[in-house]
Scaffold this motif. Structure first.
Motif, PDB file in Angstrom:
ATOM      1  N   LEU A  40      85.085  67.058  -1.193  1.00 30.00           N
ATOM      2  CA  LEU A  40      84.552  68.409  -1.084  1.00 30.00           C
ATOM      3  C   LEU A  40      83.291  68.481  -1.929  1.00 30.00           C
ATOM      4  CD1 LEU A  40      84.863  71.384  -0.144  1.00 30.00           C
ATOM      5  CD2 LEU A  40      86.234  71.780  -2.215  1.00 30.00           C
ATOM      6  N   ASN A  41      82.179  68.760  -1.278  1.00 30.67           N
ATOM      7  CA  ASN A  41      80.892  68.912  -1.969  1.00 30.67           C
ATOM      8  C   ASN A  41      80.571  67.726  -2.874  1.00 30.67           C
ATOM      9  OD1 ASN A  41      80.730  71.374  -0.682  1.00 30.67           O
ATOM     10  ND2 ASN A  41      81.480  72.527  -2.453  1.00 30.67           N
ATOM     11  N   SER A 155      78.068  73.819   1.928  1.00 32.26           N
ATOM     12  CA  SER A 155      79.339  73.123   1.684  1.00 32.26           C
ATOM     13  C   SER A 155      79.430  71.888   2.558  1.00 32.26           C
ATOM     14  CB  SER A 155      80.533  74.044   1.973  1.00 32.26           C
ATOM     15  OG  SER A 155      80.589  74.378   3.350  1.00 32.26           O
ATOM     16  N   GLU A 157      82.641  69.026   3.742  1.00 32.23           N
ATOM     17  CA  GLU A 157      84.000  68.501   3.670  1.00 32.23           C
ATOM     18  C   GLU A 157      84.041  67.186   4.422  1.00 32.23           C
ATOM     19  OE1 GLU A 157      87.272  71.198   4.466  1.00 32.23           O
ATOM     20  OE2 GLU A 157      85.892  72.897   4.280  1.00 32.23           O
TER      21      GLU A 157
END
Length: 447
Positions: A40-41, A155, A157
């Motif tokens: 994530l990020n 963002s 993912e």
């Protein structure tokens, strides 16, 4: 990997089924291991290790049929399970259409499970730190993309996984066949925001059956490129346009045909291809082959779930429907010849010439809408009608003009395919269906 002891346990299960009163039985042992790294990020978000092992049994008892599954494979527990399963099967209604496939149709070539060359033993020894490095190396966060547009990454993912899968199928007629494969996979979705605060998403992925063929390093950048290419997208005026469907999403145009050719759809009268065998329903430019024996490609397989041997065979040959997918049960129900349960590796052949690219189709069409993604919608297997939300690009003189979104494409598959203009030669080998970019004329789009 399935051990010698587990192979013998599966054979013992068949002997126990006979002892419990089954005239015939089929046992399928599945075993898999998956390691997953979610990011994530640009940071590791989740690490998962999963192991699964199960035995499925098909029992044919006194003209009745039952299907059962267990993951308790200790010898005594399995014996008790099989006797109980046989007892339950005796309580069911008789079904004369249920029986094992004819032995002459069953696979005898899948001895080691590695005949398709899609097993990499090194996958089992990949280190955790190497998995994390692969996941983070493929991500786009912190790397950016110089495309001359003003936007920021909101963002990201990502998900890396590697899997080892092993299957052993045996029955009381002497069938024993095995399929073993590995798969490395990475997919990433990004969301960006332009200077007006509008958000756009992009996704990309790649996979391979072995480490040598797996390189996901460009996935993050490609997801960013796809997201940024849609900045400023909007609907265009509704009407009839030429439509080019990119290979990554072209299965939306082909999968409904394959579903309509399923024996289950035929038996339920839920198919727009009823009584189509031997008839030219589609234009001569459409040929779909089932190619289950392509060495080195994920999805290739020597047998179906019944242990029936697969073969390279035409599904649609120059527009003429050549086969339904009929398993042993459906064959008896329908009074038809059995084939295989489903298309193992369907491949849409290029037309009108090999080697055509997506750009060749854009040039051929001149102007129209290039579809790069579908958003929701549905299709009706019984009628062939469809309605899908789309994203893509308006193109003129073979060149992309502007991004398009918030539009619906509607029609009927039999009519759609009559407008076939061309089929490229750019199917991605990592996909389960080898479907290249497709081009059609006079397709209805609504804003």
């Amino acid at each position: 990997m399935i051990t010698a002891e587990e192979l013998e346990l599966t054979r013992q299960a068949l002997r126990t089924a006979r002892e419990a009163g089954a005239q015939n039985a089929r046992a399928t042992l599945n075993k898999s291991t998956e390691d997953l790294i979610a990011t994530l990020n640009g940071e590791v978000d989740k690490v998962t290790h999963c192991e699964d092992r199960s035995l499925s049994l098909s029992l044919f008892v006194d003209g009745r049929y039952g299907s059962f599954s267990t993951n308790r494979l200790e010898k005594d527990s399995l014996r008790e399970f099989i006797f109980k399963a046989a007892g339950i099967t005796r309580l069911l209604a008789e079904d004369p259409c249920r029986h094992l496939p004819s032995p002459d149709r069953q696979c005898r070539a899948a001895v080691t499970g590695q005949e398709m060359q899609i097993f990499d033993p090194g996958v089992e020894n990949i280190r955790s730190e190497d998995r994390i490095a692969s996941a983070l190396g493929a991500a786009a966060f912190g790397k950016g993309l110089d495309d001359g547009k003003s936007w920021k990454l909101v963002s990201e993912e990502g998900e890396y996984s590697d899997t080892v899968y092993d299957m052993f199928v045996a029955d009381t007629q002497g069938l024993e066949c095995r399929h073993t494969e590995t798969c490395l996979d990475y997919g990433v979705e990004v969301t960006i925001e332009d200077e007006d605060g509008e958000k756009y998403s992009g996704y990309w992925w790649d996979s391979a059956p072995d480490r040598a063929g797996f390189d996901a390093s460009a996935c993050g950048a490609e997801a960013l490129r796809r997201a940024s290419s849609h900045i400023g997208s909007d609907a265009v005026q509704g009407g009839r346009y030429n439509m080019v469907v990119e290979s990554d999403v072209a299965s939306k145009m082909v999968s409904p045909i394959l579903r309509a050719l399923s024996g289950y759809s035929i038996q339920l009268n839920d198919s727009f291809l009823m009584d189509a065998i031997g008839k030219q329903i589609f234009p001569e430019g459409l040929t779909i082959m089932d190619c289950p024996h392509i060495l080195g490609q994920t999805g290739s397989k020597l047998f179906d779930s019944e242990g029936v041997a697969t073969e390279e065979a035409p599904i649609i040959d120059k527009g003429t429907v050549s086969r339904y997918f009929i398993n042993t049960y459906m064959a008896e129900k329908l009074g038809m010849q059995p084939t295989v349960e489903e298309a193992i590796r369907p491949k849409v052949m290029p037309w009108p010439r090999p080697g055509m690219s997506r750009q060749d189709l854009l040039d051929l069409c001149g102007s129209g809408i290039l579809v790069t993604d579908f958003n929701g919608g549905n299709s009706n297997t019984a009628t062939g009608d469809f309605s899908y939300g789309i994203e893509g690009f308006l193109f003129e003189n073979g060149k992309i003009v502007k991004p398009v979104s918030e539009m619906l494409v509607t029609g009927n598959f039999r009519q759609l395919w009559q407008g076939l203009l061309g089929i490229a030669d750019d199917a991605r080998s990592c996909m389960s269906k080898l479907i290249p970019t497709l081009a059609f004329s006079n397709v209805d789009f609504n804003g």
